[in-house]
Write a protein that holds these residues in place. Structure first.
Motif, PDB file in Angstrom:
ATOM      1  N   GLY A  69       0.832  -1.203   0.000  1.00 37.35           N
ATOM      2  CA  GLY A  69       0.000   0.000   0.000  1.00 37.35           C
ATOM      3  C   GLY A  69       0.855   1.235   0.000  1.00 37.35           C
ATOM      4  N   TYR A  70       0.252   2.312   0.426  1.00 36.66           N
ATOM      5  CA  TYR A  70       0.936   3.611   0.450  1.00 36.66           C
ATOM      6  C   TYR A  70       0.785   4.170   1.849  1.00 36.66           C
ATOM      7  CZ  TYR A  70       0.214   2.798  -4.507  1.00 36.66           C
ATOM      8  OH  TYR A  70       0.187   2.235  -5.756  1.00 36.66           O
ATOM      9  N   GLY A  71       1.903   4.409   2.519  1.00 36.12           N
ATOM     10  CA  GLY A  71       1.825   4.887   3.893  1.00 36.12           C
ATOM     11  C   GLY A  71       1.045   3.886   4.735  1.00 36.12           C
ATOM     12  N   THR A 121      -3.455   0.200   3.245  1.00 37.77           N
ATOM     13  CA  THR A 121      -3.194  -1.088   2.591  1.00 37.77           C
ATOM     14  C   THR A 121      -4.064  -1.173   1.345  1.00 37.77           C
ATOM     15  OG1 THR A 121      -2.695  -2.130   4.693  1.00 37.77           O
ATOM     16  CG2 THR A 121      -3.268  -3.597   2.888  1.00 37.77           C
ATOM     17  N   VAL A 122      -3.428  -1.437   0.207  1.00 40.07           N
ATOM     18  CA  VAL A 122      -4.180  -1.541  -1.060  1.00 40.07           C
ATOM     19  C   VAL A 122      -4.293  -3.004  -1.485  1.00 40.07           C
ATOM     20  CG1 VAL A 122      -4.187  -0.925  -3.508  1.00 40.07           C
ATOM     21  CG2 VAL A 122      -3.533   0.783  -1.792  1.00 40.07           C
ATOM     22  N   LEU A 123      -3.169  -3.713  -1.496  1.00 38.79           N
ATOM     23  CA  LEU A 123      -3.193  -5.134  -1.897  1.00 38.79           C
ATOM     24  C   LEU A 123      -3.186  -6.004  -0.656  1.00 38.79           C
ATOM     25  CD1 LEU A 123      -0.516  -5.149  -4.759  1.00 38.79           C
ATOM     26  CD2 LEU A 123      -3.005  -4.874  -4.964  1.00 38.79           C
ATOM     27  N   GLY A 173     -10.064  -5.497 -13.258  1.00 39.71           N
ATOM     28  CA  GLY A 173     -10.755  -5.054 -12.053  1.00 39.71           C
ATOM     29  C   GLY A 173     -11.216  -3.621 -12.237  1.00 39.71           C
ATOM     30  N   SER A 174     -12.107  -3.196 -11.386  1.00 34.47           N
ATOM     31  CA  SER A 174     -12.669  -1.854 -11.540  1.00 34.47           C
ATOM     32  C   SER A 174     -11.660  -0.792 -11.098  1.00 34.47           C
ATOM     33  CB  SER A 174     -13.956  -1.736 -10.730  1.00 34.47           C
ATOM     34  OG  SER A 174     -13.688  -2.071  -9.395  1.00 34.47           O
ATOM     35  N   ASN A 175     -11.990   0.472 -11.319  1.00 31.83           N
ATOM     36  CA  ASN A 175     -11.108   1.572 -10.934  1.00 31.83           C
ATOM     37  C   ASN A 175     -10.789   1.504  -9.447  1.00 31.83           C
ATOM     38  OD1 ASN A 175     -11.219   2.538 -13.489  1.00 31.83           O
ATOM     39  ND2 ASN A 175     -12.630   4.217 -13.055  1.00 31.83           N
ATOM     40  N   GLY A 176      -9.521   1.671  -9.134  1.00 26.67           N
ATOM     41  CA  GLY A 176      -9.110   1.706  -7.736  1.00 26.67           C
ATOM     42  C   GLY A 176      -8.977   0.331  -7.100  1.00 26.67           C
ATOM     43  N   ALA A 177      -9.132  -0.738  -7.887  1.00 26.26           N
ATOM     44  CA  ALA A 177      -9.080  -2.100  -7.324  1.00 26.26           C
ATOM     45  C   ALA A 177      -7.674  -2.479  -6.863  1.00 26.26           C
ATOM     46  CB  ALA A 177      -9.576  -3.111  -8.353  1.00 26.26           C
ATOM     47  N   GLY A 178      -6.656  -1.839  -7.467  1.00 26.47           N
ATOM     48  CA  GLY A 178      -5.278  -2.141  -7.068  1.00 26.47           C
ATOM     49  C   GLY A 178      -4.416  -2.681  -8.197  1.00 26.47           C
ATOM     50  N   LYS A 179      -4.859  -2.546  -9.439  1.00 31.10           N
ATOM     51  CA  LYS A 179      -4.129  -3.114 -10.581  1.00 31.10           C
ATOM     52  C   LYS A 179      -2.766  -2.437 -10.760  1.00 31.10           C
ATOM     53  CE  LYS A 179      -7.474  -2.011 -13.376  1.00 31.10           C
ATOM     54  NZ  LYS A 179      -8.348  -1.293 -12.402  1.00 31.10           N
ATOM     55  N   THR A 180      -2.783  -1.103 -10.781  1.00 25.08           N
ATOM     56  CA  THR A 180      -1.515  -0.391 -10.956  1.00 25.08           C
ATOM     57  C   THR A 180      -0.579  -0.683  -9.795  1.00 25.08           C
ATOM     58  OG1 THR A 180      -2.504   1.373 -12.271  1.00 25.08           O
ATOM     59  CG2 THR A 180      -0.470   1.926 -11.103  1.00 25.08           C
ATOM     60  N   THR A 181      -1.129  -0.750  -8.602  1.00 27.49           N
ATOM     61  CA  THR A 181      -0.293  -1.041  -7.425  1.00 27.49           C
ATOM     62  C   THR A 181       0.350  -2.415  -7.579  1.00 27.49           C
ATOM     63  OG1 THR A 181      -1.762   0.326  -6.088  1.00 27.49           O
ATOM     64  CG2 THR A 181      -0.294  -1.170  -4.900  1.00 27.49           C
ATOM     65  N   LEU A 182      -0.403  -3.385  -8.096  1.00 26.29           N
ATOM     66  CA  LEU A 182       0.166  -4.726  -8.276  1.00 26.29           C
ATOM     67  C   LEU A 182       1.320  -4.687  -9.296  1.00 26.29           C
ATOM     68  CD1 LEU A 182      -1.785  -8.029  -8.334  1.00 26.29           C
ATOM     69  CD2 LEU A 182       0.119  -7.680  -9.881  1.00 26.29           C
ATOM     70  N   PRO A 210       4.519   1.807 -18.102  1.00 23.99           N
ATOM     71  CA  PRO A 210       3.614   2.401 -17.116  1.00 23.99           C
ATOM     72  C   PRO A 210       2.405   3.067 -17.757  1.00 23.99           C
ATOM     73  CG  PRO A 210       5.514   3.818 -17.453  1.00 23.99           C
ATOM     74  CD  PRO A 210       5.736   2.597 -18.310  1.00 23.99           C
ATOM     75  N   GLU A 211       1.385   3.257 -16.944  1.00 23.99           N
ATOM     76  CA  GLU A 211       0.206   3.998 -17.383  1.00 23.99           C
ATOM     77  C   GLU A 211       0.661   5.435 -17.683  1.00 23.99           C
ATOM     78  OE1 GLU A 211      -2.802   3.954 -14.380  1.00 23.99           O
ATOM     79  OE2 GLU A 211      -4.312   4.824 -15.707  1.00 23.99           O
ATOM     80  N   GLY A 212       0.059   6.048 -18.703  1.00 23.65           N
ATOM     81  CA  GLY A 212       0.403   7.439 -18.990  1.00 23.65           C
ATOM     82  C   GLY A 212       1.698   7.578 -19.775  1.00 23.65           C
ATOM     83  N   ASP A 238       0.468  -1.438 -18.343  1.00 19.93           N
ATOM     84  CA  ASP A 238      -0.586  -0.767 -17.585  1.00 19.93           C
ATOM     85  C   ASP A 238      -1.405   0.132 -18.511  1.00 19.93           C
ATOM     86  OD1 ASP A 238      -2.207   0.119 -15.586  1.00 19.93           O
ATOM     87  OD2 ASP A 238      -0.616   0.983 -14.349  1.00 19.93           O
ATOM     88  N   GLU A 239      -2.559  -0.332 -18.902  1.00 22.19           N
ATOM     89  CA  GLU A 239      -3.516   0.460 -19.698  1.00 22.19           C
ATOM     90  C   GLU A 239      -2.852   1.073 -20.938  1.00 22.19           C
ATOM     91  OE1 GLU A 239      -6.713   0.622 -18.847  1.00 22.19           O
ATOM     92  OE2 GLU A 239      -6.928   0.756 -16.662  1.00 22.19           O
ATOM     93  N   VAL A 240      -2.200   0.236 -21.738  1.00 26.25           N
ATOM     94  CA  VAL A 240      -1.454   0.791 -22.864  1.00 26.25           C
ATOM     95  C   VAL A 240      -2.354   1.295 -23.995  1.00 26.25           C
ATOM     96  CG1 VAL A 240       0.751  -0.378 -22.495  1.00 26.25           C
ATOM     97  CG2 VAL A 240      -1.048  -1.533 -23.786  1.00 26.25           C
TER      98      VAL A 240
HETATM   99  P1  ATP Z   1      -7.321   2.632 -11.969  1.00 25.20           P
HETATM  100  O1  ATP Z   1      -7.924   1.765 -12.995  1.00 25.20           O
HETATM  101  O2  ATP Z   1      -8.235   3.733 -11.532  1.00 25.20           O
HETATM  102  O3  ATP Z   1      -5.921   3.103 -12.273  1.00 25.20           O
HETATM  103  P2  ATP Z   1      -6.230   0.591 -10.207  1.00 25.20           P
HETATM  104  O4  ATP Z   1      -6.972  -0.681 -10.109  1.00 25.20           O
HETATM  105  O5  ATP Z   1      -5.007   0.629 -11.054  1.00 25.20           O
HETATM  106  O6  ATP Z   1      -7.225   1.728 -10.642  1.00 25.20           O
HETATM  107  P3  ATP Z   1      -4.546   1.626  -8.123  1.00 25.20           P
HETATM  108  O7  ATP Z   1      -4.070   2.774  -8.974  1.00 25.20           O
HETATM  109  O8  ATP Z   1      -3.609   0.542  -7.820  1.00 25.20           O
HETATM  110  O9  ATP Z   1      -5.872   1.013  -8.734  1.00 25.20           O
HETATM  111  O10 ATP Z   1      -5.088   2.265  -6.772  1.00 25.20           O
HETATM  112  C1  ATP Z   1      -5.596   1.454  -5.713  1.00 25.20           C
HETATM  113  C2  ATP Z   1      -5.892   2.344  -4.533  1.00 25.20           C
HETATM  114  O11 ATP Z   1      -4.676   2.921  -4.071  1.00 25.20           O
HETATM  115  C3  ATP Z   1      -6.824   3.494  -4.861  1.00 25.20           C
HETATM  116  O12 ATP Z   1      -7.703   3.662  -3.768  1.00 25.20           O
HETATM  117  C4  ATP Z   1      -5.899   4.671  -4.975  1.00 25.20           C
HETATM  118  O13 ATP Z   1      -6.547   5.860  -4.583  1.00 25.20           O
HETATM  119  C5  ATP Z   1      -4.788   4.325  -4.001  1.00 25.20           C
HETATM  120  N1  ATP Z   1      -3.500   4.900  -4.408  1.00 25.20           N
HETATM  121  C6  ATP Z   1      -2.913   4.739  -5.603  1.00 25.20           C
HETATM  122  N2  ATP Z   1      -1.715   5.389  -5.644  1.00 25.20           N
HETATM  123  C7  ATP Z   1      -1.563   5.968  -4.422  1.00 25.20           C
HETATM  124  C8  ATP Z   1      -0.541   6.773  -3.822  1.00 25.20           C
HETATM  125  N3  ATP Z   1       0.568   7.099  -4.490  1.00 25.20           N
HETATM  126  N4  ATP Z   1      -0.732   7.182  -2.559  1.00 25.20           N
HETATM  127  C9  ATP Z   1      -1.841   6.845  -1.866  1.00 25.20           C
HETATM  128  N5  ATP Z   1      -2.850   6.070  -2.367  1.00 25.20           N
HETATM  129  C10 ATP Z   1      -2.725   5.639  -3.632  1.00 25.20           C
END
Ligand code: ATP
Length: 242
Positions: A14-16, A19-21, A38-47, A86-88, A159-161
């Motif tokens: 997670g971040y700080g 916990t995200v994953l 997974g839906s927005n914010g599910a944690g894909k980019t974090t993974l 990476p995304e973006g 990531d979302e290419v």
């Molecule tokens: P999306 O499709 O919107 O990119 P995602 O599935 O890739 O979503 P993540 O980007 O991994 O999801 O984000 C998962 C959670 O972690 C979200 O609630 C997001 O707000 C939070 N998050 C992502 N990056 C950070 C960060 N740098 N600091 C704090 N929280 C973060």
């Protein structure tokens, strides 16, 4: 190497204090294509960040082949074959296309020519001297994807290419993914075009609120029911580019 190309074992991150994953187990067999949906914010980019080394897990292990890379930095993982798109896009908009491409060649692969990427994306051949920020979104994404064609990575994390690209450009991007897959490069794809991702993927993982809620072969996936249930919106047709 005997095991899968990438394995996450009980990974939390997670971040700080957030916990995200949570306790993620995920495997990418060598030379296979896995879609992570997974839906927005599910944690894909974090993974993907955890797999590439940008984010350290708070628990669990990450293996690339037989090697425990949990504590390895992104550049060390790159050396062992892990390439993140990476995304973006992550390109230098103020540098030329040629400069961007040269910078993407790993330092230990200095003999690699630009041709390996230019053969895949011939549209870039006439733009080498142009400032990357002036290219179309599709061409910028080709510059970003070129990284996967330098130094023969064994695993590419995407990531979302196709994000924000016109359908015809998305075709070119997916052709590149099919070429990588045909070469035996393992791919982990996070993608808004679910049907296209499933078309190239052998295996799919669904993630919801930081936990894996489904995994199985893409062929076995009941798209209409499972996807609607886990992804919180109707994905029987692809989302339009934004
Ligand atoms: P999306 O499709 O919107 O990119 P995602 O599935 O890739 O979503 P993540 O980007 O991994 O999801 O984000 C998962 C959670 O972690 C979200 O609630 C997001 O707000 C939070 N998050 C992502 N990056 C950070 C960060 N740098 N600091 C704090 N929280 C973060």
């Amino acid at each position: 190497m005997t095991g899968p190309q990438l394995r996450l074992e009980g990974v939390s991150a997670g971040y700080g204090r957030t916990t995200v994953l949570r306790d993620i187990d995920l495997e990418i067999p060598a030379a296979s294509v896995v879609a992570l949906l997974g839906s927005n914010g599910a944690g894909k980019t974090t993974l993907l960040r955890v797999a590439s080394g940008l984010t350290r897990p708070s628990a669990g292990r990450i293996l690339v082949g037989d090697r425990d890379v949990t504590r390895e930095a992104p550049n060390e993982r790159r050396r062992h074959g892990v390439c993140l798109i990476p995304e973006g896009r992550g390109i230098f908009r103020s540098l030329t296309v040629r400069e961007n491409l040269v910078l993407q060649i790993p330092p230990w692969e200095k003999d690699t020519s630009l041709d390996s990427a230019l053969d895949m994306f011939p549209a870039l051949k006439t733009r080498l001297g142009d400032i990357a920020g002036r290219l179309s979104g599709g061409q910028q994404q080709m510059v970003a994807l070129a990284r996967a064609f330098f130094g023969s990575p064994s695993l590419v994390l995407l990531d979302e290419v196709s994000m924000g690209l016109a359908p015809i450009v998305v075709d070119t991007i997916f052709e590149a993914l099919h070429v990588l897959a045909a070469r035996g490069t393992a791919l982990l794809i996070v993608e808004q075009y679910v049907n296209r991702a499933l078309d190239v993927a052998d295996h799919v993982y669904l993630i919801s609120r930081g936990s894996i809620t489904f995994q199985g072969s893409s062929a076995d996936l009941d798209q209409t029911e499972v996807m609607r249930h886990y992804l919180s919106h109707d994905l029987t047709s692809d989302r339009s580019p934004t």
